[in-house]
Design an enzyme around this catalytic site. Sequence first.
Site, PDB file in Angstrom:
ATOM      1  N   ASP A  95      39.816 -13.194  13.528  1.00  0.00           N
ATOM      2  CA  ASP A  95      40.635 -11.845  13.930  1.00  0.00           C
ATOM      3  C   ASP A  95      41.775 -11.796  12.174  1.00  0.00           C
ATOM      4  O   ASP A  95      42.201 -12.675  12.536  1.00  0.00           O
ATOM      5  CB  ASP A  95      41.252 -11.658  15.283  1.00  0.00           C
ATOM      6  CG  ASP A  95      41.124 -10.330  16.115  1.00  0.00           C
ATOM      7  OD1 ASP A  95      41.413 -10.218  15.164  1.00  0.00           O
ATOM      8  OD2 ASP A  95      41.697 -10.417  17.432  1.00  0.00           O
ATOM      9  N   PHE A  99      46.601  -8.164  16.523  1.00  0.00           N
ATOM     10  CA  PHE A  99      47.093  -8.370  17.881  1.00  0.00           C
ATOM     11  C   PHE A  99      47.830  -9.388  18.627  1.00  0.00           C
ATOM     12  O   PHE A  99      48.345  -8.910  18.984  1.00  0.00           O
ATOM     13  CB  PHE A  99      45.280  -8.344  18.543  1.00  0.00           C
ATOM     14  CG  PHE A  99      44.923  -8.972  19.722  1.00  0.00           C
ATOM     15  CD1 PHE A  99      45.315  -7.210  20.859  1.00  0.00           C
ATOM     16  CD2 PHE A  99      44.884  -9.562  20.490  1.00  0.00           C
ATOM     17  CE1 PHE A  99      45.329  -7.525  22.275  1.00  0.00           C
ATOM     18  CE2 PHE A  99      45.027  -9.774  21.892  1.00  0.00           C
ATOM     19  CZ  PHE A  99      44.866  -8.316  22.945  1.00  0.00           C
ATOM     20  N   GLN A 192      40.144   1.973  16.997  1.00  0.00           N
ATOM     21  CA  GLN A 192      41.244   2.308  18.360  1.00  0.00           C
ATOM     22  C   GLN A 192      40.793   3.861  18.778  1.00  0.00           C
ATOM     23  O   GLN A 192      39.593   4.598  18.555  1.00  0.00           O
ATOM     24  CB  GLN A 192      42.197   1.814  17.716  1.00  0.00           C
ATOM     25  CG  GLN A 192      42.555   0.035  17.112  1.00  0.00           C
ATOM     26  CD  GLN A 192      42.634  -0.646  18.218  1.00  0.00           C
ATOM     27  OE1 GLN A 192      42.305   0.395  19.321  1.00  0.00           O
ATOM     28  NE2 GLN A 192      42.507  -1.709  18.085  1.00  0.00           N
ATOM     29  N   GLY A 219      41.401  -2.281  21.243  1.00  0.00           N
ATOM     30  CA  GLY A 219      42.181  -1.606  22.352  1.00  0.00           C
ATOM     31  C   GLY A 219      41.858  -1.410  24.061  1.00  0.00           C
ATOM     32  O   GLY A 219      41.846  -0.761  24.628  1.00  0.00           O
ATOM     33  N   ASP A 269      33.696 -11.716  22.838  1.00  0.00           N
ATOM     34  CA  ASP A 269      34.961 -13.067  22.502  1.00  0.00           C
ATOM     35  C   ASP A 269      35.743 -12.655  23.357  1.00  0.00           C
ATOM     36  O   ASP A 269      35.628 -12.085  23.806  1.00  0.00           O
ATOM     37  CB  ASP A 269      35.830 -13.139  21.181  1.00  0.00           C
ATOM     38  CG  ASP A 269      36.975 -12.494  21.451  1.00  0.00           C
ATOM     39  OD1 ASP A 269      36.963 -11.305  21.276  1.00  0.00           O
ATOM     40  OD2 ASP A 269      37.778 -12.952  21.627  1.00  0.00           O
ATOM     41  N   CYS A 307      23.004 -24.459  37.514  1.00  0.00           N
ATOM     42  CA  CYS A 307      23.172 -25.154  36.154  1.00  0.00           C
ATOM     43  C   CYS A 307      23.103 -26.545  35.074  1.00  0.00           C
ATOM     44  O   CYS A 307      22.578 -27.604  35.910  1.00  0.00           O
ATOM     45  CB  CYS A 307      24.791 -25.357  36.413  1.00  0.00           C
ATOM     46  SG  CYS A 307      25.302 -25.168  34.568  1.00  0.00           S
ATOM     47  N   CYS A 309      24.013 -27.935  32.521  1.00  0.00           N
ATOM     48  CA  CYS A 309      24.831 -28.097  31.776  1.00  0.00           C
ATOM     49  C   CYS A 309      25.220 -30.253  31.925  1.00  0.00           C
ATOM     50  O   CYS A 309      24.879 -30.095  32.784  1.00  0.00           O
ATOM     51  CB  CYS A 309      25.726 -27.095  31.317  1.00  0.00           C
ATOM     52  SG  CYS A 309      27.719 -27.612  32.936  1.00  0.00           S
ATOM     53  N   CYS A 312      27.435 -30.408  34.787  1.00  0.00           N
ATOM     54  CA  CYS A 312      26.607 -30.345  36.118  1.00  0.00           C
ATOM     55  C   CYS A 312      25.858 -31.728  36.679  1.00  0.00           C
ATOM     56  O   CYS A 312      24.768 -31.776  37.629  1.00  0.00           O
ATOM     57  CB  CYS A 312      25.869 -29.081  36.276  1.00  0.00           C
ATOM     58  SG  CYS A 312      27.179 -28.034  37.216  1.00  0.00           S
TER      59      CYS A 312
HETATM   60  N1  PRF Z   1      41.909  -5.761  18.166  1.00  0.00           N
HETATM   61  C1  PRF Z   1      42.182  -6.348  17.699  1.00  0.00           C
HETATM   62  N2  PRF Z   1      42.202  -7.752  17.912  1.00  0.00           N
HETATM   63  C2  PRF Z   1      41.503  -7.687  19.434  1.00  0.00           C
HETATM   64  C3  PRF Z   1      42.048  -6.614  19.870  1.00  0.00           C
HETATM   65  C4  PRF Z   1      42.243  -5.515  19.326  1.00  0.00           C
HETATM   66  O1  PRF Z   1      42.200  -4.522  20.055  1.00  0.00           O
HETATM   67  C5  PRF Z   1      41.796  -7.147  21.232  1.00  0.00           C
HETATM   68  C6  PRF Z   1      41.644  -6.555  22.463  1.00  0.00           C
HETATM   69  N3  PRF Z   1      41.240  -6.412  23.830  1.00  0.00           N
HETATM   70  C7  PRF Z   1      41.551  -8.610  21.109  1.00  0.00           C
HETATM   71  N4  PRF Z   1      41.802  -8.970  20.163  1.00  0.00           N
HETATM   72  N5  PRF Z   1      42.855  -6.847  15.729  1.00  0.00           N
HETATM   73 ZN    ZN Z   2      27.274 -26.523  34.478  1.00  0.00          ZN
END
Ligand code: PRF
Ligand code: ZN
Length: 371
Positions: A95, A99, A192, A219, A269, A307, A309, A312
């Site tokens: 990322d 954020f 966005q 967003g 994620d 499960c 895993c 478990c």
């Molecule tokens: N922008 C960025 N990372 C993020 C978000 C975003 O809007 C969000 C919003 N749920 C999570 N991570 N760059």
């Molecule tokens: Zn498990």
Amino acid sequence: MEPAIKYRLIKTEKDTGARLGELITPHGTFPTPMFMPVGTQATVKSLAPEELDEMGAGVILANTYHLWLQPGEDLVKEAGGLHRFMNWQKPILTDSGGFQVFSLAENRNITEEGVHFKNPANGDRMFLSPEKAMQIENDLGPDIMMSLDECPPFFESYDYIKHSVERTSRWAERGLKAHANPDWQGLFGIVQGAGYEDLRRQSAHDLVSMDFPGYSIGGLSVGESKAEMNRVLDFTAPMLPTNKPRYLMGVGSPDSLIDGVMRGIDMFDCVLPTRIARRGTCMTSHGRLTVKNAKYARDFSPIDDQCDCYTCRNYTRAYIRHLFKADESFGLRLTSYHNLYFLLHLMQKVREAIMADNLLDFRANFFEEYG
Ligand code: PRF
Ligand code: ZN
């Protein structure tokens, strides 16, 4: 020039917009829809890369913001990039840091140039621009990188969101120009526009005209209701090209994953599975279970009877509760393993359901048990 990453759409489900596909990256191919475990600090907290591999994680996430501040992208570059630094040879996505700056840093100030903020660790003045985000992500060396965007509060005014979306488009364009390695790192644009359909359309239109190899939807999951998020996804996903991957950022509850997949999302994620695991809360096929509760003190059954895993297959609720009570770190390793496995296998079953054209039945059956 061949793009660094390529999306292959295998099929779209008959009764929903769900897509089965795969994303081909320089560090291998993963099937979509996929859930991506979060490794903010170049580690998925408490788990070894071999464990992530064994549980079926196809790609993991790391954060530009945190790794820039510590240990520094120059050090990671010197180590040979994130893959070598952390010993994970499958795909990595970073990322952009916007954020995290907005949610973590003090005294942040956003301008046309970028974001000024104080390093929460030592008070140093810092500046993150679209160009700086590209330089850091180029140095970190993930397969997939994010443009610098602004993630404004969902319920901001129309005027504010309009200006914000326009600036995020200008930042995306600047990032695209500054990106030094388009041949081996795929850069995504981030749509966005909060809850405003015309602003989402403007954002998507701007970014699609820049021809990114993939698109994120940002967003969302920032305090609005699930119905509201689904409403936005209903109109936003169809604005994106069908031959590129779509990533819904920061979403990871089982119901939101399935809702997102049905609206054509390919990647997700979230810190949710690992964060709640560290407090002793598990996702199970019968809903959430807080293993620290007194009622599990003499419960010698696994966390989830459905499960298979590592956790478990080998450990009981009573033992894991004991580890949490005794403050032993093995407990949160076991719950973290289970929760990630649970979501990764949920997505595996979702992919099988898309293949069989029965995602709606799968969803109904899943929630009959999950509650
Ligand atoms: N922008 C960025 N990372 C993020 C978000 C975003 O809007 C969000 C919003 N749920 C999570 N991570 N760059
Ligand atoms: Zn498990």
